[in-house]
Design an enzyme around this catalytic site. Structure first.
Site, PDB file in Angstrom:
ATOM      1  N   LYS A   1       0.840  -1.203   0.000  1.00 15.16           N
ATOM      2  CA  LYS A   1       0.000   0.000   0.000  1.00 15.16           C
ATOM      3  C   LYS A   1       0.875   1.254   0.000  1.00 15.16           C
ATOM      4  CE  LYS A   1      -3.875  -2.411   2.050  1.00 15.16           C
ATOM      5  NZ  LYS A   1      -4.582  -2.863   3.238  1.00 15.16           N
TER       6      LYS A   1
ATOM      7  N   GLN B   1      -4.522  -1.403   9.476  1.00 15.35           N
ATOM      8  CA  GLN B   1      -4.499  -2.752   8.908  1.00 15.35           C
ATOM      9  C   GLN B   1      -5.127  -3.748   9.878  1.00 15.35           C
ATOM     10  OE1 GLN B   1      -3.349  -3.522   5.699  1.00 15.35           O
ATOM     11  NE2 GLN B   1      -4.295  -5.478   6.144  1.00 15.35           N
TER      12      GLN B   1
ATOM     13  N   ASP C   1     -10.665   3.378   3.725  1.00 14.57           N
ATOM     14  CA  ASP C   1     -10.967   1.943   3.578  1.00 14.57           C
ATOM     15  C   ASP C   1     -12.473   1.741   3.417  1.00 14.57           C
ATOM     16  OD1 ASP C   1      -9.197  -0.131   3.342  1.00 14.57           O
ATOM     17  OD2 ASP C   1      -8.806  -0.344   5.492  1.00 14.57           O
TER      18      ASP C   1
END
Ligand code: NAP
Length: 283
Positions: free
Chosen positions: A53, A97, A120
């Protein structure tokens, strides 16, 4: 019939080139899009995901910060970091995460992220915005699937029947909402569905998001249907495979996404798109 491939790598490359242009335009206006990625603990798969990422951000001309913390970090410490990032003007998107260590409540942490920085798309406010058609952030994996459909000319899905297999909060449910917003008729299947094949055989579009090999076999697919495979599993040789029996289904479907090289690369790409969108909303 041999299905045409929807190439996630090629589509990602094209969208990432657009991301780089938008990032450069924002940077020229004094707003460099910034993503903060937080990793707690040393889960090996998570380490690879966060590295990818951060690298994708750098390649696209975005500013990125990777914050790595020991698994012993307390929930209060993590919430304090999120609060600081919520108030940091150089950061437009925050990603924590998952999974987090067991002593930290995932839900509490996600809800602490400012909805304006929830790139997200997991915040309740993002899910709610999707539900009622307001501006929010779309969860990256289903958003990527929608871009794949668009890439083959399927943007307005009026008259199409889409079947989503799987109902998780991060893939199945937002996927169904996005298909509905694109005017499809939507059926959601899950482990309690009595006759999965009877459902999928009616579908013009099938999205498989289960996490089990061969959930979708050729006898469960209508000839010419579009098949999107979100699953990530390992086959007997230890190689990455999806939920779809690719060899069989490609002989029946009209379009199909491969694994690897399908939905996977699109997920990170849509994270970049969301980060750009977050920065554009501030510019
Ligand atoms: P999840 O939370 O485990 O959800 C799986 C869903 O599949 C559940 O809704 C479950 O039903 C349903 N299911 C299980 N067995 C079934 C069956 N035999 N028939 C029909 N439905 C069944 O998984 P997830 O997080 O959504 O992820 C799904 C897959 O996508 C995994 O392989 C994951 O690794 C992959 N994934 C890929 C990406 C990517 O970027 N490519 C991103 C995210 C996830 P119940 O709700 O009834 O239990």
């Amino acid at each position: 019939m041999t299905a045409q491939l929807i190439d996630g790598n090629a589509l990602s490359k094209q969208i990432r080139a657009e991301v780089a242009q938008r990032a450069a335009a924002l940077t020229a206006r004094g707003v460099k899009p910034g993503l903060a990625v937080i990793l707690v603990g040393d889960n090996p798969a998570s380490q690879v995901y966060v590295r990818n990422k951060v690298k994708a951000c750098e390649d696209g001309g975005l500013h990125s910060v990777l914050e790595k913390y020991d698994a012993a970090m307390t929930e209060a410490e993590l919430l304090a970091r999120i609060d600081a990032l919520n108030n940091d003007p150089a950061i437009h998107g925050i990603l924590v995460q998952l999974p987090l260590p067991k002593h930290i409540d995932d839900h509490k942490v996600i809800e602490a992220i400012s909805p304006a920085k929830d790139v997200d798309g997991f915040h309740v406010s993002s899910a709610g915005a999707l539900m009622v058609g307001e501006v929010g952030f779309k969860a990256c994996t289903p958003y990527g699937c929608m871009k794949m459909l668009e890439s083959i000319g399927m943007k307005d899905l009026r008259g199409k029947h889409a079947v989503v297999i799987g109902r998780s909060n991060i893939v199945g449910k937002p996927m169904a909402m996005m298909l509905l917003a694109a005017n499809a008729t939507v059926t959601i299947c899950h482990s309690g569905t009595a006759d999965l094949g009877a459902m999928t055989r009616q579908a013009d579009i099938v999205v498989a998001a289960v996490g089990k090999r061969d959930v979708l076999t050729a006898d469960r697919v209508k000839p010419g249907a579009v098949v999107i495979d979100v699953g990530m599993n390992r086959n007997d040789e230890g190689k990455l495979c999806g939920d779809v029996d690719f060899a069989g289904v490609k002989e029946v479907a009209g379009w199909i996404t491969p694994v690897p090289g399908g939905v996977g690369p699109m997920t990170i790409t849509m994270l970049l798109v969301n980060t750009i969108e977050a920065a554009e909303r501030c510019a």
